[in-house]
Design a protein around this motif. Structure first.
Motif, PDB file in Angstrom:
ATOM      1  N   THR A   7       7.449  12.583 -64.221  1.00 27.22           N
ATOM      2  CA  THR A   7       6.463  13.402 -63.512  1.00 27.22           C
ATOM      3  C   THR A   7       5.183  12.617 -63.270  1.00 27.22           C
ATOM      4  O   THR A   7       4.603  12.663 -62.182  1.00 27.22           O
ATOM      5  CB  THR A   7       6.149  14.660 -64.336  1.00 27.22           C
ATOM      6  N   SER A   8       4.750  11.871 -64.283  1.00 30.06           N
ATOM      7  CA  SER A   8       3.533  11.066 -64.141  1.00 30.06           C
ATOM      8  C   SER A   8       3.709  10.006 -63.064  1.00 30.06           C
ATOM      9  O   SER A   8       2.826   9.790 -62.231  1.00 30.06           O
ATOM     10  CB  SER A   8       3.191  10.389 -65.462  1.00 30.06           C
ATOM     11  N   ALA A   9       4.858   9.352 -63.054  1.00 34.72           N
ATOM     12  CA  ALA A   9       5.115   8.301 -62.060  1.00 34.72           C
ATOM     13  C   ALA A   9       5.119   8.883 -60.652  1.00 34.72           C
ATOM     14  O   ALA A   9       4.554   8.301 -59.716  1.00 34.72           O
ATOM     15  CB  ALA A   9       6.440   7.606 -62.353  1.00 34.72           C
ATOM     16  N   LEU A  10       5.757  10.038 -60.487  1.00 34.70           N
ATOM     17  CA  LEU A  10       5.786  10.679 -59.169  1.00 34.70           C
ATOM     18  C   LEU A  10       4.384  11.080 -58.724  1.00 34.70           C
ATOM     19  O   LEU A  10       4.026  10.921 -57.551  1.00 34.70           O
ATOM     20  CB  LEU A  10       6.685  11.914 -59.201  1.00 34.70           C
ATOM     21  N   LEU A  11       3.595  11.596 -59.626  1.00 31.96           N
ATOM     22  CA  LEU A  11       2.240  12.010 -59.295  1.00 31.96           C
ATOM     23  C   LEU A  11       1.384  10.823 -58.892  1.00 31.96           C
ATOM     24  O   LEU A  11       0.643  10.873 -57.903  1.00 31.96           O
ATOM     25  CB  LEU A  11       1.610  12.733 -60.491  1.00 31.96           C
ATOM     26  N   ILE A  12       1.525   9.718 -59.607  1.00 30.92           N
ATOM     27  CA  ILE A  12       0.753   8.516 -59.272  1.00 30.92           C
ATOM     28  C   ILE A  12       1.191   7.949 -57.931  1.00 30.92           C
ATOM     29  O   ILE A  12       0.370   7.570 -57.090  1.00 30.92           O
ATOM     30  CB  ILE A  12       0.891   7.462 -60.406  1.00 30.92           C
ATOM     31  N   GLN A  19      -9.159   9.210 -56.018  1.00 32.83           N
ATOM     32  CA  GLN A  19      -8.167   8.629 -56.926  1.00 32.83           C
ATOM     33  C   GLN A  19      -8.501   8.962 -58.378  1.00 32.83           C
ATOM     34  O   GLN A  19      -7.632   9.319 -59.164  1.00 32.83           O
ATOM     35  CB  GLN A  19      -8.109   7.106 -56.756  1.00 32.83           C
ATOM     36  N   ASN A  20      -9.771   8.828 -58.726  1.00 35.95           N
ATOM     37  CA  ASN A  20     -10.186   9.123 -60.096  1.00 35.95           C
ATOM     38  C   ASN A  20      -9.933  10.594 -60.435  1.00 35.95           C
ATOM     39  O   ASN A  20      -9.478  10.919 -61.524  1.00 35.95           O
ATOM     40  CB  ASN A  20     -11.669   8.795 -60.308  1.00 35.95           C
ATOM     41  N   ASP A  21     -10.224  11.485 -59.468  1.00 32.09           N
ATOM     42  CA  ASP A  21      -9.985  12.913 -59.695  1.00 32.09           C
ATOM     43  C   ASP A  21      -8.498  13.188 -59.903  1.00 32.09           C
ATOM     44  O   ASP A  21      -8.112  13.957 -60.784  1.00 32.09           O
ATOM     45  CB  ASP A  21     -10.501  13.742 -58.507  1.00 32.09           C
ATOM     46  N   ALA A  22      -7.665  12.570 -59.075  1.00 35.05           N
ATOM     47  CA  ALA A  22      -6.216  12.772 -59.193  1.00 35.05           C
ATOM     48  C   ALA A  22      -5.709  12.265 -60.544  1.00 35.05           C
ATOM     49  O   ALA A  22      -4.893  12.915 -61.209  1.00 35.05           O
ATOM     50  CB  ALA A  22      -5.484  12.061 -58.063  1.00 35.05           C
ATOM     51  N   GLN A  23      -6.205  11.117 -60.983  1.00 34.64           N
ATOM     52  CA  GLN A  23      -5.784  10.565 -62.271  1.00 34.64           C
ATOM     53  C   GLN A  23      -6.261  11.451 -63.420  1.00 34.64           C
ATOM     54  O   GLN A  23      -5.542  11.678 -64.390  1.00 34.64           O
ATOM     55  CB  GLN A  23      -6.295   9.138 -62.447  1.00 34.64           C
ATOM     56  N   GLN A  24      -7.482  11.979 -63.288  1.00 35.34           N
ATOM     57  CA  GLN A  24      -8.021  12.856 -64.330  1.00 35.34           C
ATOM     58  C   GLN A  24      -7.198  14.142 -64.421  1.00 35.34           C
ATOM     59  O   GLN A  24      -6.865  14.602 -65.510  1.00 35.34           O
ATOM     60  CB  GLN A  24      -9.499  13.191 -64.025  1.00 35.34           C
ATOM     61  N   THR A  68      -3.955  13.358 -66.139  1.00 33.72           N
ATOM     62  CA  THR A  68      -4.153  13.193 -67.582  1.00 33.72           C
ATOM     63  C   THR A  68      -4.317  14.553 -68.257  1.00 33.72           C
ATOM     64  O   THR A  68      -3.732  14.801 -69.313  1.00 33.72           O
ATOM     65  CB  THR A  68      -5.399  12.316 -67.853  1.00 33.72           C
ATOM     66  N   ASN A  69      -5.103  15.427 -67.635  1.00 32.28           N
ATOM     67  CA  ASN A  69      -5.302  16.764 -68.202  1.00 32.28           C
ATOM     68  C   ASN A  69      -3.990  17.535 -68.254  1.00 32.28           C
ATOM     69  O   ASN A  69      -3.695  18.212 -69.239  1.00 32.28           O
ATOM     70  CB  ASN A  69      -6.330  17.555 -67.380  1.00 32.28           C
ATOM     71  N   GLN A  70      -3.209  17.442 -67.198  1.00 33.60           N
ATOM     72  CA  GLN A  70      -1.919  18.147 -67.155  1.00 33.60           C
ATOM     73  C   GLN A  70      -0.980  17.629 -68.242  1.00 33.60           C
ATOM     74  O   GLN A  70      -0.302  18.389 -68.908  1.00 33.60           O
ATOM     75  CB  GLN A  70      -1.273  17.981 -65.764  1.00 33.60           C
ATOM     76  N   GLN A  71      -0.965  16.319 -68.441  1.00 32.28           N
ATOM     77  CA  GLN A  71      -0.111  15.731 -69.478  1.00 32.28           C
ATOM     78  C   GLN A  71      -0.542  16.218 -70.859  1.00 32.28           C
ATOM     79  O   GLN A  71       0.290  16.527 -71.707  1.00 32.28           O
ATOM     80  CB  GLN A  71      -0.171  14.205 -69.417  1.00 32.28           C
ATOM     81  N   ALA A  72      -1.861  16.276 -71.091  1.00 30.76           N
ATOM     82  CA  ALA A  72      -2.361  16.726 -72.387  1.00 30.76           C
ATOM     83  C   ALA A  72      -1.970  18.186 -72.629  1.00 30.76           C
ATOM     84  O   ALA A  72      -1.558  18.550 -73.732  1.00 30.76           O
ATOM     85  CB  ALA A  72      -3.874  16.566 -72.459  1.00 30.76           C
TER      86      ALA A  72
END
Length: 195
Positions: free
Chosen positions: A6-11, A75-80, A83-87
């Motif tokens: 999921t993380s890879a697809l999102l990135i 990009q920073n917002d998307a990464q944040q 990260t929040n979703q993963q947590a």
């Protein structure tokens, strides 16, 4: 494993969106440059002042810088967010695992208690020894003393304990003792008075 995919697809999606916006901004900035250069050439031919060239060259650079900043912020917002979703997913998984562990522990304890009780009953039945409190033999087997003596040990007087116990739950000696106390030739301590 699902989190990694999921993380890879999102990135990958974030980068492709960023690339698309870069292409759009690059094509729009080249169109603007062409228009600006055409306008500046007309102005130059009319006025022939170098100051207009400087102004026109600064505006596209500022727009490019602003667009680059905006893309970096996106990009920073998307990464944040990722990260929040993963947590959140990880916390949710941990709480579910803890809950299921507690449930299985309780079920194990209950089944073990039931097994112990069944085993105890089976042992009693196999040995042929009665532990039924409603019979004199079962009461003695369970508590080690007769019901009248048990009551006496737990605070009743001898005569009260004998009188409150049914006849079929008394030993022969306890029946004689009760009769002697009621007729007065045995005192409350169980001693023969001889009267």
């Amino acid at each position: 494993m699902k989190r990694i995919i999921t993380s890879a697809l999102l990135i990958a999606t974030t980068f492709s969106l960023a690339a698309c916006s870069n292409n759009k901004s690059a094509s729009s900035s080249t169109e603007k440059k062409d228009k600006t250069t055409a306008v500046t050439k007309k102005k130059v031919t009319k006025k022939k002042t170098p100051s207009t060239k400087k102004k026109s060259s600064k505006k596209p650079d500022q727009k490019n810088a602003n667009e680059t900043d905006q893309q970096a912020t996106d990009q920073n917002d998307a990464q944040q967010n990722n990260t929040n979703q993963q947590a959140q997913n990880q916390t949710s998984n941990q709480s579910q695992q803890a809950s299921s562990a507690n449930t299985s522990t309780q079920q194990n304890q209950q089944s073990q208690a039931q097994n112990n009780q069944q085993q105890s009953q089976q042992n009693q039945q196999a040995s042929g020894i009665s532990y039924d409190e409603n019979t004199l033999t079962g009461f003695v087997n369970k508590y080690g003393v007769s019901p009248a003596l048990y009551k006496e040990q737990h605070g009743m007087s001898t005569i009260q304990a004998l009188q409150s116990t049914p006849d079929d739950m008394k030993t022969f000696g306890e029946q004689q003792l009760q009769t002697g106390m009621e007729q007065g030739y045995i005192d409350e301590n169980g001693n023969y008075t001889g009267q």
